[in-house]
Design a protein around this motif. Structure first.
Motif, PDB file in Angstrom:
ATOM      1  N   TRP A 189       0.814  -1.215   0.000  1.00 42.52           N
ATOM      2  CA  TRP A 189       0.000   0.000   0.000  1.00 42.52           C
ATOM      3  C   TRP A 189       0.848   1.266   0.000  1.00 42.52           C
ATOM      4  CZ3 TRP A 189      -4.326  -1.019  -1.972  1.00 42.52           C
ATOM      5  CH2 TRP A 189      -5.030  -2.178  -1.648  1.00 42.52           C
ATOM      6  N   ARG A 190       2.081   1.157  -0.452  1.00 44.69           N
ATOM      7  CA  ARG A 190       2.888   2.352  -0.708  1.00 44.69           C
ATOM      8  C   ARG A 190       2.873   2.574  -2.221  1.00 44.69           C
ATOM      9  NH1 ARG A 190       5.868  -0.106   3.648  1.00 44.69           N
ATOM     10  NH2 ARG A 190       7.123  -1.326   2.186  1.00 44.69           N
ATOM     11  N   CYS A 191       1.751   3.086  -2.684  1.00 49.30           N
ATOM     12  CA  CYS A 191       1.488   3.137  -4.124  1.00 49.30           C
ATOM     13  C   CYS A 191       2.499   4.030  -4.845  1.00 49.30           C
ATOM     14  CB  CYS A 191       0.076   3.649  -4.377  1.00 49.30           C
ATOM     15  SG  CYS A 191      -0.379   3.612  -6.126  1.00 49.30           S
ATOM     16  N   THR A 192       3.095   3.480  -5.889  1.00 45.41           N
ATOM     17  CA  THR A 192       4.080   4.208  -6.689  1.00 45.41           C
ATOM     18  C   THR A 192       3.510   4.693  -8.015  1.00 45.41           C
ATOM     19  OG1 THR A 192       4.842   2.137  -7.705  1.00 45.41           O
ATOM     20  CG2 THR A 192       5.974   2.864  -5.693  1.00 45.41           C
ATOM     21  N   GLN A 193       2.239   4.351  -8.283  1.00 49.63           N
ATOM     22  CA  GLN A 193       1.630   4.711  -9.557  1.00 49.63           C
ATOM     23  C   GLN A 193       0.968   6.086  -9.469  1.00 49.63           C
ATOM     24  OE1 GLN A 193       2.276   2.544 -12.134  1.00 49.63           O
ATOM     25  NE2 GLN A 193       3.474   1.662 -10.449  1.00 49.63           N
ATOM     26  N   PRO A 194       0.912   6.815 -10.587  1.00 48.21           N
ATOM     27  CA  PRO A 194       0.285   8.142 -10.565  1.00 48.21           C
ATOM     28  C   PRO A 194      -1.183   8.059 -10.130  1.00 48.21           C
ATOM     29  CG  PRO A 194       1.517   7.792 -12.602  1.00 48.21           C
ATOM     30  CD  PRO A 194       1.448   6.460 -11.909  1.00 48.21           C
ATOM     31  N   HIS A 195      -1.552   8.895  -9.173  1.00 47.90           N
ATOM     32  CA  HIS A 195      -2.951   8.983  -8.754  1.00 47.90           C
ATOM     33  C   HIS A 195      -3.139  10.286  -7.997  1.00 47.90           C
ATOM     34  CE1 HIS A 195      -0.855   7.181  -5.296  1.00 47.90           C
ATOM     35  NE2 HIS A 195      -1.766   7.759  -4.551  1.00 47.90           N
ATOM     36  N   GLY A 224      -5.999  11.511  -2.351  1.00 47.26           N
ATOM     37  CA  GLY A 224      -7.321  11.158  -1.840  1.00 47.26           C
ATOM     38  C   GLY A 224      -8.140  10.286  -2.759  1.00 47.26           C
ATOM     39  N   ALA A 225      -7.620  10.004  -3.965  1.00 47.04           N
ATOM     40  CA  ALA A 225      -8.361   9.172  -4.912  1.00 47.04           C
ATOM     41  C   ALA A 225      -8.007   7.699  -4.716  1.00 47.04           C
ATOM     42  CB  ALA A 225      -8.048   9.593  -6.344  1.00 47.04           C
ATOM     43  N   SER A 226      -8.814   6.823  -5.289  1.00 45.42           N
ATOM     44  CA  SER A 226      -8.541   5.396  -5.222  1.00 45.42           C
ATOM     45  C   SER A 226      -7.237   5.083  -5.948  1.00 45.42           C
ATOM     46  CB  SER A 226      -9.680   4.607  -5.877  1.00 45.42           C
ATOM     47  OG  SER A 226     -10.910   4.864  -5.242  1.00 45.42           O
ATOM     48  N   TYR A 227      -6.495   4.103  -5.444  1.00 43.77           N
ATOM     49  CA  TYR A 227      -5.280   3.676  -6.115  1.00 43.77           C
ATOM     50  C   TYR A 227      -5.623   3.045  -7.458  1.00 43.77           C
ATOM     51  CZ  TYR A 227      -2.976   4.340  -1.584  1.00 43.77           C
ATOM     52  OH  TYR A 227      -2.486   4.868  -0.413  1.00 43.77           O
ATOM     53  N   PRO A 228      -4.692   3.074  -8.418  1.00 52.56           N
ATOM     54  CA  PRO A 228      -4.973   2.552  -9.758  1.00 52.56           C
ATOM     55  C   PRO A 228      -5.448   1.099  -9.769  1.00 52.56           C
ATOM     56  CG  PRO A 228      -2.999   3.888  -9.833  1.00 52.56           C
ATOM     57  CD  PRO A 228      -3.383   3.789  -8.383  1.00 52.56           C
ATOM     58  N   CYS A 229      -4.967   0.268  -8.838  1.00 56.37           N
ATOM     59  CA  CYS A 229      -5.401  -1.131  -8.829  1.00 56.37           C
ATOM     60  C   CYS A 229      -6.874  -1.264  -8.464  1.00 56.37           C
ATOM     61  CB  CYS A 229      -4.547  -1.966  -7.877  1.00 56.37           C
ATOM     62  SG  CYS A 229      -4.499  -1.357  -6.170  1.00 56.37           S
ATOM     63  N   LEU A 230      -7.429  -0.293  -7.729  1.00 55.43           N
ATOM     64  CA  LEU A 230      -8.866  -0.270  -7.449  1.00 55.43           C
ATOM     65  C   LEU A 230      -9.633   0.378  -8.584  1.00 55.43           C
ATOM     66  CD1 LEU A 230      -9.980  -1.485  -4.775  1.00 55.43           C
ATOM     67  CD2 LEU A 230      -7.638  -0.740  -4.502  1.00 55.43           C
ATOM     68  N   GLU A 231      -9.065   1.438  -9.130  1.00 51.63           N
ATOM     69  CA  GLU A 231      -9.701   2.118 -10.273  1.00 51.63           C
ATOM     70  C   GLU A 231      -9.884   1.172 -11.452  1.00 51.63           C
ATOM     71  OE1 GLU A 231     -10.804   5.162 -10.938  1.00 51.63           O
ATOM     72  OE2 GLU A 231      -9.932   6.590  -9.497  1.00 51.63           O
TER      73      GLU A 231
END
Length: 399
Positions: A354-360, A363-370
């Protein structure tokens, strides 16, 4: 270079502040005969659900009655402890305060020490050394058993110090072994014989049906905003289910209170908005369980209430991302109840902790949820509703 040194500092500053207090508690004189077992569970609601199957085998494995087992657990699920750990003693603490406030820490450590436990156990894999391991250390129990933890450069030194002061360290498997499997590997090692993993099963509460119409629960809660499936997706699912003739109950914690206005706006804009029921930030944990156990279906992101719904035997769709993929969800196939569906879309960046490295956006959902579509979730929901309803309700194709 200085920043890198700070990230990998072996001992946090509060370690040196806590050491005299921890040692004072541990050396406190206790004259009573050693007896009983301390089980340290400093984790969340979902972890509590996954652990409760294994703890039922502790009396046989340790040769003690349930009444001599004390579960030291989180205040976040204290209201459920009596039912989940029936027959055991329970003490709730604020683990965040224990990790930060010296006087509170000393008070709790001293209480642990003065109980005079004969055995202290912690089988958690993902844990904080200055919380869970400190509590085992403070007990000064003649037998201290812990699971081998997940370590990082930041925590390795701390764990090494604590692990050198226990009597047995049990290896429950490499990351990302599922937590339920870990719990049963641990109790198997303590018992000296295999104990087969079991699907989580919680006692159902004797409570009246909270709503008269047939309803589904959409749980909007999450440990952090990025781990929540987008609200827009939940609202589309709500519209679809309301068209089906079902009441749609929205739930969430205090953090999700900010979502109440957009949910209300969606209800006003929908021809089926009268079927929307807002229970966000307005239910206790017990009331949430009552809602879930009578629901036709629960749809939730990966968070504690999803595990509660599964444990209660309610048809459940869990929308999951990749932070700890397979450590908590999805469950292993052999432990997944037939009325449960896990929905995900795997990305190369899975297992990011959960240390997201992808652009987002903040406060938005992480890309894997999107990346998870409304269609995926809707198909899983319809599949479970078809079984639940036994053709008593009309299926409406999502569009």
């Amino acid at each position: 270079m200085a920043a890198a040194a700070r990230r990998t500092r072996r001992w946090p500053r509060r370690w040196w502040l806590f050491r005299p207090l921890d040692l004072a508690a541990r050396l406190w004189p206790v004259w009573r005969r050693r007896r009983g077992v301390l089980v340290v569970r400093m984790d969340g609601i979902g972890d509590m659900v996954l652990f409760q199957g294994a703890v039922r085998h502790y009396p046989e494995a340790l040769g003690v009655p349930r009444s001599e087992i004390t579960v030291l657990g989180s205040a976040s699920w204290a209201s459920l402890a009596e039912a989940v750990y029936e027959g055991c003693r329970f003490r709730a603490i604020d683990e965040h305060a224990y990790d930060r406030r010296p006087l509170y820490r000393f008070k709790i450590s001293l209480w642990v020490r003065r109980q005079g436990f004969a055995v202290a156990i912690c089988d958690a894999y993902l844990r904080k050394p200055l919380v869970a391991d400190s509590l085992v250390y403070a007990s000064a129990a003649p037998l201290r058993i812990v699971a081998a933890p997940y370590t990082s450069p930041k925590t390795q030194g701390q764990f090494d110090w604590y692990l050198a002061r226990v009597h047995q360290v049990i290896d429950t498997g490499p990351y990302p072994t599922h937590e339920t499997v870990r719990h049963f590997r641990f109790v198997s090692a303590v018992a000296g014989q295999p104990v087969e993993p079991e699907t989580p099963a919680l006692p159902r509460r004797r409570a009246p049906r909270p709503l008269a119409p047939r309803y589904v629960v959409l749980n909007l809660g999450s440990n952090e905003p990025g781990r929540r499936w987008p609200l827009a997706g939940f609202l589309q699912i709500a519209e679809h289910l309301a068209r089906r003739g079902l009441a749609v109950v929205f739930t969430g914690g205090r953090v999700e209170a900010a979502l109440r206005p957009p949910v209300a706006a969606a209800a006003r804009a929908s021809a089926w908005g009268n079927n929307f029921v807002d229970r966000i930030a307005s239910t206790s944990l017990a009331e949430l369980m009552d809602l879930q156990q009578h629901a036709e279906l629960v749809i939730s992101s990966d968070t504690g209430p999803a595990h509660l719904a599964i444990g209660l035997g309610t048809p459940t769709v869990v929308i999951i991302g990749g932070g700890h993929f397979t450590s908590f969800v999805p469950y292993p196939a052999a432990l997944t109840p037939p009325q449960v569906r896990f929905v995900w879309r795997e990305l190369p960046c899975y297992h990011c902790f959960w240390r997201c490295t992808q652009p987002h956006a903040a406060g938005a959902s992480y890309p894997c949820l999107e990346a998870i579509s409304v269609r995926q979730v809707c198909d899983a929901a319809e599949e479970l509703l078809a079984v639940r309803s036994d053709n008593t309700a009309t299926t409406i194709e999502y569009r």
